[in-house]
Design a protein around this motif. Structure first.
Motif, PDB file in Angstrom:
ATOM      1  N   VAL A  99       0.514  -1.033   0.308  1.00  0.00           N
ATOM      2  CA  VAL A  99      -0.071  -0.292  -0.248  1.00  0.00           C
ATOM      3  C   VAL A  99       0.860   1.568  -0.536  1.00  0.00           C
ATOM      4  O   VAL A  99       0.640   2.365  -0.826  1.00  0.00           O
ATOM      5  CB  VAL A  99      -0.919   0.045   1.209  1.00  0.00           C
ATOM      6  CG1 VAL A  99      -2.288   1.341   1.586  1.00  0.00           C
ATOM      7  CG2 VAL A  99      -1.690  -1.393   1.093  1.00  0.00           C
ATOM      8  N   THR A 100       1.612   0.990   0.665  1.00  0.00           N
ATOM      9  CA  THR A 100       2.504   2.339   1.052  1.00  0.00           C
ATOM     10  C   THR A 100       3.177   2.713  -0.809  1.00  0.00           C
ATOM     11  O   THR A 100       3.249   3.798  -1.047  1.00  0.00           O
ATOM     12  CB  THR A 100       4.617   2.131   1.738  1.00  0.00           C
ATOM     13  OG1 THR A 100       4.047   2.455   2.950  1.00  0.00           O
ATOM     14  CG2 THR A 100       4.870   3.091   1.333  1.00  0.00           C
ATOM     15  N   ILE A 101       4.053   1.232  -1.402  1.00  0.00           N
ATOM     16  CA  ILE A 101       3.577   2.058  -2.970  1.00  0.00           C
ATOM     17  C   ILE A 101       3.137   2.274  -3.997  1.00  0.00           C
ATOM     18  O   ILE A 101       3.449   3.863  -4.716  1.00  0.00           O
ATOM     19  CB  ILE A 101       4.647   0.309  -3.329  1.00  0.00           C
ATOM     20  CG1 ILE A 101       6.144  -0.295  -2.886  1.00  0.00           C
ATOM     21  CG2 ILE A 101       4.730   1.096  -4.608  1.00  0.00           C
ATOM     22  CD1 ILE A 101       5.957  -1.645  -3.441  1.00  0.00           C
ATOM     23  N   LEU A 102       2.291   2.414  -3.414  1.00  0.00           N
ATOM     24  CA  LEU A 102       0.928   3.014  -3.929  1.00  0.00           C
ATOM     25  C   LEU A 102       0.717   4.581  -4.094  1.00  0.00           C
ATOM     26  O   LEU A 102       0.482   5.013  -4.731  1.00  0.00           O
ATOM     27  CB  LEU A 102      -0.206   1.679  -4.305  1.00  0.00           C
ATOM     28  CG  LEU A 102      -0.516   0.550  -4.810  1.00  0.00           C
ATOM     29  CD1 LEU A 102      -1.977  -0.383  -4.086  1.00  0.00           C
ATOM     30  CD2 LEU A 102      -0.232   0.475  -6.382  1.00  0.00           C
ATOM     31  N   LEU A 103       0.422   4.591  -2.344  1.00  0.00           N
ATOM     32  CA  LEU A 103       0.731   5.766  -2.056  1.00  0.00           C
ATOM     33  C   LEU A 103       1.779   6.860  -2.321  1.00  0.00           C
ATOM     34  O   LEU A 103       1.256   7.831  -2.836  1.00  0.00           O
ATOM     35  CB  LEU A 103       0.474   5.706  -0.493  1.00  0.00           C
ATOM     36  CG  LEU A 103      -1.078   5.044   0.419  1.00  0.00           C
ATOM     37  CD1 LEU A 103      -0.446   5.124   1.400  1.00  0.00           C
ATOM     38  CD2 LEU A 103      -1.978   5.647  -0.171  1.00  0.00           C
ATOM     39  N   LEU A 104       2.511   6.134  -2.631  1.00  0.00           N
ATOM     40  CA  LEU A 104       3.917   6.848  -3.401  1.00  0.00           C
ATOM     41  C   LEU A 104       4.255   7.081  -4.379  1.00  0.00           C
ATOM     42  O   LEU A 104       4.005   8.953  -4.947  1.00  0.00           O
ATOM     43  CB  LEU A 104       5.139   6.399  -2.695  1.00  0.00           C
ATOM     44  CG  LEU A 104       5.671   6.596  -1.191  1.00  0.00           C
ATOM     45  CD1 LEU A 104       6.559   5.176  -1.764  1.00  0.00           C
ATOM     46  CD2 LEU A 104       5.430   7.520  -0.697  1.00  0.00           C
ATOM     47  N   LEU A 105       3.036   6.088  -5.083  1.00  0.00           N
ATOM     48  CA  LEU A 105       3.378   7.145  -6.471  1.00  0.00           C
ATOM     49  C   LEU A 105       2.421   7.747  -7.184  1.00  0.00           C
ATOM     50  O   LEU A 105       2.280   8.699  -7.538  1.00  0.00           O
ATOM     51  CB  LEU A 105       3.046   5.240  -7.213  1.00  0.00           C
ATOM     52  CG  LEU A 105       4.509   4.893  -7.981  1.00  0.00           C
ATOM     53  CD1 LEU A 105       3.956   2.948  -8.427  1.00  0.00           C
ATOM     54  CD2 LEU A 105       5.063   5.224  -8.560  1.00  0.00           C
ATOM     55  N   PHE A 106       0.896   7.365  -6.671  1.00  0.00           N
ATOM     56  CA  PHE A 106      -0.539   8.345  -6.837  1.00  0.00           C
ATOM     57  C   PHE A 106       0.394   9.735  -5.750  1.00  0.00           C
ATOM     58  O   PHE A 106       0.139  11.088  -6.184  1.00  0.00           O
ATOM     59  CB  PHE A 106      -1.375   8.381  -5.567  1.00  0.00           C
ATOM     60  CG  PHE A 106      -1.895   6.845  -5.981  1.00  0.00           C
ATOM     61  CD1 PHE A 106      -2.975   7.464  -7.078  1.00  0.00           C
ATOM     62  CD2 PHE A 106      -2.836   5.935  -5.592  1.00  0.00           C
ATOM     63  CE1 PHE A 106      -3.317   5.640  -8.402  1.00  0.00           C
ATOM     64  CE2 PHE A 106      -3.239   4.704  -5.917  1.00  0.00           C
ATOM     65  CZ  PHE A 106      -3.968   5.339  -7.214  1.00  0.00           C
ATOM     66  N   LEU A 107       1.262  10.334  -4.787  1.00  0.00           N
ATOM     67  CA  LEU A 107       2.018  11.639  -4.182  1.00  0.00           C
ATOM     68  C   LEU A 107       3.052  12.176  -5.425  1.00  0.00           C
ATOM     69  O   LEU A 107       2.681  12.848  -5.688  1.00  0.00           O
ATOM     70  CB  LEU A 107       2.151  11.383  -2.885  1.00  0.00           C
ATOM     71  CG  LEU A 107       3.204  12.387  -2.894  1.00  0.00           C
ATOM     72  CD1 LEU A 107       2.204  13.064  -2.548  1.00  0.00           C
ATOM     73  CD2 LEU A 107       3.621  12.189  -1.265  1.00  0.00           C
ATOM     74  N   ALA A 108       3.835  10.683  -6.124  1.00  0.00           N
ATOM     75  CA  ALA A 108       3.527  11.290  -7.300  1.00  0.00           C
ATOM     76  C   ALA A 108       3.797  11.809  -8.255  1.00  0.00           C
ATOM     77  O   ALA A 108       3.979  12.897  -9.073  1.00  0.00           O
ATOM     78  CB  ALA A 108       5.335  10.367  -7.445  1.00  0.00           C
ATOM     79  N   LEU A 109       2.536  11.462  -8.488  1.00  0.00           N
ATOM     80  CA  LEU A 109       1.871  11.624  -9.591  1.00  0.00           C
ATOM     81  C   LEU A 109       1.238  13.543  -9.538  1.00  0.00           C
ATOM     82  O   LEU A 109       0.782  14.303 -10.250  1.00  0.00           O
ATOM     83  CB  LEU A 109       0.386  11.237  -9.618  1.00  0.00           C
ATOM     84  CG  LEU A 109       0.623  10.116 -10.471  1.00  0.00           C
ATOM     85  CD1 LEU A 109      -1.400   8.827 -10.333  1.00  0.00           C
ATOM     86  CD2 LEU A 109       0.930  10.161 -12.046  1.00  0.00           C
ATOM     87  N   ALA A 110       0.380  13.928  -8.086  1.00  0.00           N
ATOM     88  CA  ALA A 110       0.546  14.526  -7.955  1.00  0.00           C
ATOM     89  C   ALA A 110       1.801  15.933  -8.196  1.00  0.00           C
ATOM     90  O   ALA A 110       1.881  16.972  -8.852  1.00  0.00           O
ATOM     91  CB  ALA A 110      -0.447  15.216  -6.301  1.00  0.00           C
ATOM     92  N   LEU A 111       2.505  15.256  -7.744  1.00  0.00           N
ATOM     93  CA  LEU A 111       4.186  16.541  -7.267  1.00  0.00           C
ATOM     94  C   LEU A 111       4.924  16.554  -9.012  1.00  0.00           C
ATOM     95  O   LEU A 111       4.806  17.581  -9.045  1.00  0.00           O
ATOM     96  CB  LEU A 111       4.977  15.921  -6.340  1.00  0.00           C
ATOM     97  CG  LEU A 111       4.743  15.354  -4.985  1.00  0.00           C
ATOM     98  CD1 LEU A 111       5.859  14.978  -4.632  1.00  0.00           C
ATOM     99  CD2 LEU A 111       4.426  16.743  -4.366  1.00  0.00           C
ATOM    100  N   ALA A 112       4.166  15.664  -9.055  1.00  0.00           N
ATOM    101  CA  ALA A 112       4.318  15.650 -10.800  1.00  0.00           C
ATOM    102  C   ALA A 112       3.330  16.766 -12.118  1.00  0.00           C
ATOM    103  O   ALA A 112       4.097  18.092 -12.686  1.00  0.00           O
ATOM    104  CB  ALA A 112       4.289  14.580 -12.036  1.00  0.00           C
ATOM    105  N   LEU A 113       2.466  17.198 -11.369  1.00  0.00           N
ATOM    106  CA  LEU A 113       1.240  18.759 -11.740  1.00  0.00           C
ATOM    107  C   LEU A 113       1.675  19.252 -11.426  1.00  0.00           C
ATOM    108  O   LEU A 113       1.840  20.408 -11.617  1.00  0.00           O
ATOM    109  CB  LEU A 113      -0.218  18.124 -11.934  1.00  0.00           C
ATOM    110  CG  LEU A 113      -0.247  16.751 -11.899  1.00  0.00           C
ATOM    111  CD1 LEU A 113      -2.114  16.260 -11.906  1.00  0.00           C
ATOM    112  CD2 LEU A 113      -0.662  17.060 -13.853  1.00  0.00           C
TER     113      LEU A 113
END
Length: 232
Positions: A99-113
């Motif tokens: 779940v941590t891996i998924l949360l980190l990738l979703f956070l990375a999506l927001a930071l990329a934007l």
């Protein structure tokens, strides 16, 4: 307004951030993070198979963060089965890490934007606050790239130290036991590496955008005033 030189580099920075966003979306959707070969150890033990016969007992497996596929080879031909990580399989894994891996990738999506938005802001106007300027672009790219790198490292830790592939291969297996004999990271994993690299490239782009262009100076000839000019 920023000059054309800065606009061009900030435009490139925004494109890199957007490409990182797209790459992460693709990596999340594709079920090809890791593939491998699995040996049906139970079948080998039952028939006391030797090296030439082991090929009949080696199947394939591949999976991503949400789903995957397994081909069982236990001496009677291949049997393919699809599986999903959620909701049942995740209980057999290190759920917190997954779940941590998924949360980190979703956070990375927001930071990329966010980093893309800051690049566009600097492209259309000169920000009046330092945090909104080139330093802000670098900050958000460092955060985004670092989060992606942390997600990649967490996935590698799940594979190497928590026997992720073997746990998935033996999920709901009551008669047979499978042993992983080969593992290799696939395109979705390397897509995430490319995403982190895009943010690292953005730091170079922002640094280049701050290089001052040489000013073109026009030589102004000094007017010489003579006595005849004054009389005239």
């Amino acid at each position: 307004m920023p000059g054309w030189f800065k606009k061009a580099w900030y435009g490139l920075a925004s494109l890199l951030s957007f490409s990182s966003f797209i790459l992460i979306v693709v990596a999340l959707a594709a079920p090809h993070w890791l593939s491998g070969k699995i040996l049906c150890q139970t079948g080998v033990d039952l028939v006391n198979a030797t090296n030439p016969e082991l090929v009949k007992f080696i199947g394939d497996i591949y999976y991503g963060l949400f789903q995957g596929c397994k081909v069982r080879q236990c001496g009677l031909g291949g049997r393919q089965s699809q599986f999903t990580i959620f909701p049942h399989l995740v209980k057999e894994l290190n759920a917190g890490l997954h779940v941590t891996i998924l949360l980190l990738l979703f956070l990375a999506l927001a930071l990329a934007l966010v980093s893309m938005g800051f690049a566009i802001l600097n492209m259309i106007q000169v920000p009046y606050r330092a945090v909104n300027g080139p330093g802000g672009i670098c900050l958000w790219n460092v955060l985004a790239g670092g989060v992606v790198a942390l997600a990649i490292t967490s996935f590698m830790a799940a594979v190497e130290f928590h026997d992720l592939t073997e746990r998935i291969a033996n999920f709901q297996e009551r008669l047979f036991r499978f042993v992983v004999v080969e593992e290799r990271y696939e395109e979705s994993f390397w897509i995430c590496v490319a995403s982190a690299s895009a943010h690292a490239a953005n730091l170079v782009v922002v640094a280049i955008s701050q290089i001052p262009l040489p000013e073109i100076k026009t030589k102004i000839e000094e007017a010489t005033v003579t006595a005849e000019d004054i009389l005239y």
